[in-house]
Design a protein around this motif. Structure first.
Motif, PDB file in Angstrom:
ATOM      1  N   ALA A  87       0.839  -1.201   0.000  1.00 15.19           N
ATOM      2  CA  ALA A  87       0.000   0.000   0.000  1.00 15.19           C
ATOM      3  C   ALA A  87       0.872   1.248   0.000  1.00 15.19           C
ATOM      4  O   ALA A  87       1.880   1.308   0.727  1.00 15.19           O
ATOM      5  N   PRO A  88       0.539   2.232  -0.841  1.00 18.51           N
ATOM      6  CA  PRO A  88       1.328   3.471  -0.840  1.00 18.51           C
ATOM      7  C   PRO A  88       1.176   4.205   0.483  1.00 18.51           C
ATOM      8  O   PRO A  88       0.139   4.088   1.153  1.00 18.51           O
ATOM      9  N   PRO A  89       2.184   4.932   0.893  1.00 20.54           N
ATOM     10  CA  PRO A  89       2.074   5.670   2.160  1.00 20.54           C
ATOM     11  C   PRO A  89       0.974   6.719   2.095  1.00 20.54           C
ATOM     12  O   PRO A  89       0.749   7.358   1.063  1.00 20.54           O
ATOM     13  N   ALA A  90       0.288   6.872   3.204  1.00 17.34           N
ATOM     14  CA  ALA A  90      -0.823   7.819   3.245  1.00 17.34           C
ATOM     15  C   ALA A  90      -0.304   9.246   3.158  1.00 17.34           C
ATOM     16  O   ALA A  90       0.652   9.624   3.834  1.00 17.34           O
ATOM     17  N   LYS A  91      -0.946  10.037   2.295  1.00 15.19           N
ATOM     18  CA  LYS A  91      -0.550  11.439   2.158  1.00 15.19           C
ATOM     19  C   LYS A  91      -1.083  12.289   3.321  1.00 15.19           C
ATOM     20  O   LYS A  91      -0.441  13.249   3.729  1.00 15.19           O
ATOM     21  N   LYS A  92      -2.256  11.913   3.805  1.00 20.14           N
ATOM     22  CA  LYS A  92      -2.848  12.655   4.909  1.00 20.14           C
ATOM     23  C   LYS A  92      -3.612  11.688   5.794  1.00 20.14           C
ATOM     24  O   LYS A  92      -4.279  10.770   5.303  1.00 20.14           O
ATOM     25  N   THR A  93      -3.518  11.892   7.110  1.00 27.29           N
ATOM     26  CA  THR A  93      -4.101  10.980   8.085  1.00 27.29           C
ATOM     27  C   THR A  93      -5.019  11.753   9.022  1.00 27.29           C
ATOM     28  O   THR A  93      -4.688  12.859   9.458  1.00 27.29           O
ATOM     29  N   LEU A  94      -6.167  11.154   9.310  1.00 28.23           N
ATOM     30  CA  LEU A  94      -7.086  11.719  10.285  1.00 28.23           C
ATOM     31  C   LEU A  94      -6.794  11.096  11.648  1.00 28.23           C
ATOM     32  O   LEU A  94      -6.914   9.888  11.829  1.00 28.23           O
ATOM     33  N   LEU A  95      -6.387  11.915  12.602  1.00 32.35           N
ATOM     34  CA  LEU A  95      -6.114  11.450  13.951  1.00 32.35           C
ATOM     35  C   LEU A  95      -7.397  11.505  14.775  1.00 32.35           C
ATOM     36  O   LEU A  95      -8.068  12.539  14.810  1.00 32.35           O
ATOM     37  N   VAL A  96      -7.724  10.398  15.425  1.00 38.36           N
ATOM     38  CA  VAL A  96      -8.938  10.315  16.241  1.00 38.36           C
ATOM     39  C   VAL A  96      -8.532   9.957  17.673  1.00 38.36           C
ATOM     40  O   VAL A  96      -8.486   8.773  18.036  1.00 38.36           O
ATOM     41  N   SER A 118       3.012  14.529  19.714  1.00 36.34           N
ATOM     42  CA  SER A 118       4.234  13.937  19.159  1.00 36.34           C
ATOM     43  C   SER A 118       4.036  13.502  17.710  1.00 36.34           C
ATOM     44  O   SER A 118       4.989  13.518  16.922  1.00 36.34           O
ATOM     45  N   ILE A 119       2.806  13.130  17.341  1.00 34.29           N
ATOM     46  CA  ILE A 119       2.547  12.717  15.964  1.00 34.29           C
ATOM     47  C   ILE A 119       2.354  13.933  15.058  1.00 34.29           C
ATOM     48  O   ILE A 119       2.973  14.031  13.989  1.00 34.29           O
ATOM     49  N   ALA A 120       1.502  14.863  15.476  1.00 35.31           N
ATOM     50  CA  ALA A 120       1.116  15.972  14.594  1.00 35.31           C
ATOM     51  C   ALA A 120       2.231  16.996  14.421  1.00 35.31           C
ATOM     52  O   ALA A 120       2.293  17.665  13.378  1.00 35.31           O
ATOM     53  N   ARG A 124       2.527  19.116  10.372  1.00 37.91           N
ATOM     54  CA  ARG A 124       1.146  19.544  10.628  1.00 37.91           C
ATOM     55  C   ARG A 124       0.269  19.424   9.389  1.00 37.91           C
ATOM     56  O   ARG A 124      -0.924  19.135   9.491  1.00 37.91           O
ATOM     57  N   GLY A 125       0.830  19.616   8.223  1.00 35.85           N
ATOM     58  CA  GLY A 125       0.026  19.574   7.010  1.00 35.85           C
ATOM     59  C   GLY A 125      -0.435  18.183   6.627  1.00 35.85           C
ATOM     60  O   GLY A 125      -1.327  18.039   5.782  1.00 35.85           O
ATOM     61  N   ALA A 126       0.145  17.154   7.226  1.00 30.31           N
ATOM     62  CA  ALA A 126      -0.198  15.778   6.859  1.00 30.31           C
ATOM     63  C   ALA A 126      -1.253  15.177   7.773  1.00 30.31           C
ATOM     64  O   ALA A 126      -1.542  13.979   7.663  1.00 30.31           O
ATOM     65  N   TYR A 127      -1.833  15.997   8.657  1.00 26.46           N
ATOM     66  CA  TYR A 127      -2.777  15.447   9.623  1.00 26.46           C
ATOM     67  C   TYR A 127      -3.979  16.379   9.789  1.00 26.46           C
ATOM     68  O   TYR A 127      -3.871  17.597   9.631  1.00 26.46           O
ATOM     69  N   SER A 141      -7.287  22.165  21.247  1.00 30.75           N
ATOM     70  CA  SER A 141      -7.789  23.308  20.477  1.00 30.75           C
ATOM     71  C   SER A 141      -6.791  24.459  20.451  1.00 30.75           C
ATOM     72  O   SER A 141      -6.746  25.218  19.473  1.00 30.75           O
ATOM     73  N   ARG A 142      -5.991  24.605  21.498  1.00 28.60           N
ATOM     74  CA  ARG A 142      -5.024  25.704  21.522  1.00 28.60           C
ATOM     75  C   ARG A 142      -3.785  25.420  20.676  1.00 28.60           C
ATOM     76  O   ARG A 142      -3.390  26.264  19.870  1.00 28.60           O
ATOM     77  N   PRO A 143      -3.118  24.252  20.799  1.00 31.12           N
ATOM     78  CA  PRO A 143      -1.919  24.041  19.977  1.00 31.12           C
ATOM     79  C   PRO A 143      -2.214  23.725  18.516  1.00 31.12           C
ATOM     80  O   PRO A 143      -1.355  23.938  17.658  1.00 31.12           O
ATOM     81  N   PHE A 144      -3.412  23.204  18.194  1.00 29.79           N
ATOM     82  CA  PHE A 144      -3.712  22.813  16.816  1.00 29.79           C
ATOM     83  C   PHE A 144      -5.051  23.405  16.351  1.00 29.79           C
ATOM     84  O   PHE A 144      -5.958  22.663  15.950  1.00 29.79           O
TER      85      PHE A 144
END
Length: 301
Positions: A87-96, A118-120, A124-127, A141-144
């Motif tokens: 599978a190709p690497p994901a360009k953008k990921t939704l963090l839940v 630590s992930i985002a 930042r543009g990939a999440y 909500s404050r840092p992101f």
């Protein structure tokens, strides 16, 4: 000059005033407040222990519900395994991230928040972030503010599969609207009454799932046709993963709250013991001073 001092009749030595009565009142009020806090923490510990037993039973009964159903279908498809490439690497990921609506549960919520940071912060543009729980929403909500897409809070307790399916549907819609190729659920996995670990669970996007489902030939459906069935199975696949994560996180939350309230009760008891010792010392000092004054007056006569 003699307003704040007293002199004995014989020796005329300076004796400063010691306001033991005021000190005793202050310490007594402090002891009363600490005792009230200890009663509250003990009650909260008992409530958390009761809820933890309920959540543990729900976890044992429902942790396998719909979790590996679709994965087993894919694993038993030999044709799908041949057609399936890297599978190709994901360009953008939704963090839940899954957090709680209430606090006083140790480091359960703060650990999830640190994991998301630590992930985002790597890119930042990939999440994008879709938060479950009031504590996670207020902390992220404050840092992101730029990548926080939406949040869900005030869910009913205890969590059921219907609510989990609704949350899974909202997460799938958020992934489509934000253009995410995958969904990453971050939650606390229950290990024991005193331990839990943070776990990541990656979920395929709907597009990737449907493309893989086309190669399913061993398992067939008569009604509805395969095009509709792919979307139904994807909803079951996502809902099962979300329900499993919610059950694990709920049990971890109650166990952490029980341990936190137990530690708070122990700290309050230690503080109460220290205050009792201080109160007894002040009371004894007051009694000693009064005895000295009586003896000095008697000897003067």
């Amino acid at each position: 000059m003699l307003k704040n001092a007293r002199y004995t009749i014989n020796s005329l030595q300076y004796v400063p005033k010691a306001n033991f009565g005021a000190n005793e009142k202050i310490i007594k009020a402090r002891m009363k407040s600490v005792s009230s806090i200890m009663k509250i923490t003990k009650a909260m510990k008992m409530v958390a222990a009761s809820k933890m037993r309920t959540d543990m039973n729900r976890l044992m009964n429902g942790k396998e519900f719909g979790v590996n159903t679709v994965q087993k279908v894919f694993a038993n498809e030999a044709y799908l395994q041949k057609k399936k490439g890297d599978a190709p690497p994901a360009k953008k990921t939704l963090l839940v991230p899954i957090t709680s609506d209430k606090g006083l549960c140790g480091g359960v919520n703060s650990g999830i928040v640190r994991e998301i940071k630590s992930i985002a912060l790597q890119n930042r543009g990939a999440y994008s972030i879709f938060v479950i729980g009031e504590k996670g929403t207020s902390a992220l909500s404050r840092p992101f503010p730029d990548i926080l897409y939406s949040s869900i809070s005030d869910c009913i307790y205890p969590m059921n599969f219907t609510v989990a399916s609704s949350i899974a549907h909202q997460a799938s819609v958020a992934a489509q609207e934000t253009g995410c190729d995958s969904v990453l659920i971050v939650y606390n996995e229950f290990k024991s009454a005193i331990a839990s670990v943070i776990k990541r669970n990656e979920i395929q996007s709907r597009k990737s799932f449907v493309s893989s489902f086309k190669h399913v030939v061993r398992h067939d459906t008569e009604e509805p046709d395969k095009d509709f069935s792919a979307h139904y199975y994807y909803d079951l696949y996502v809902a099962g993963q979300v329900y499993h994560a919610l059950l694990q996180n709920a049990a971890s939350e109650q166990s952490a709250r029980m341990n936190a309230m137990e530690n708070a009760s122990k700290n309050a008891k230690e503080m109460l013991d220290k205050l009792s010792l201080t109160y007894n010392r002040a009371r004894q000092a007051k009694i000693t001073t009064e005895l000295c004054e009586i003896i000095s007056g008697a000897s003067a006569v």
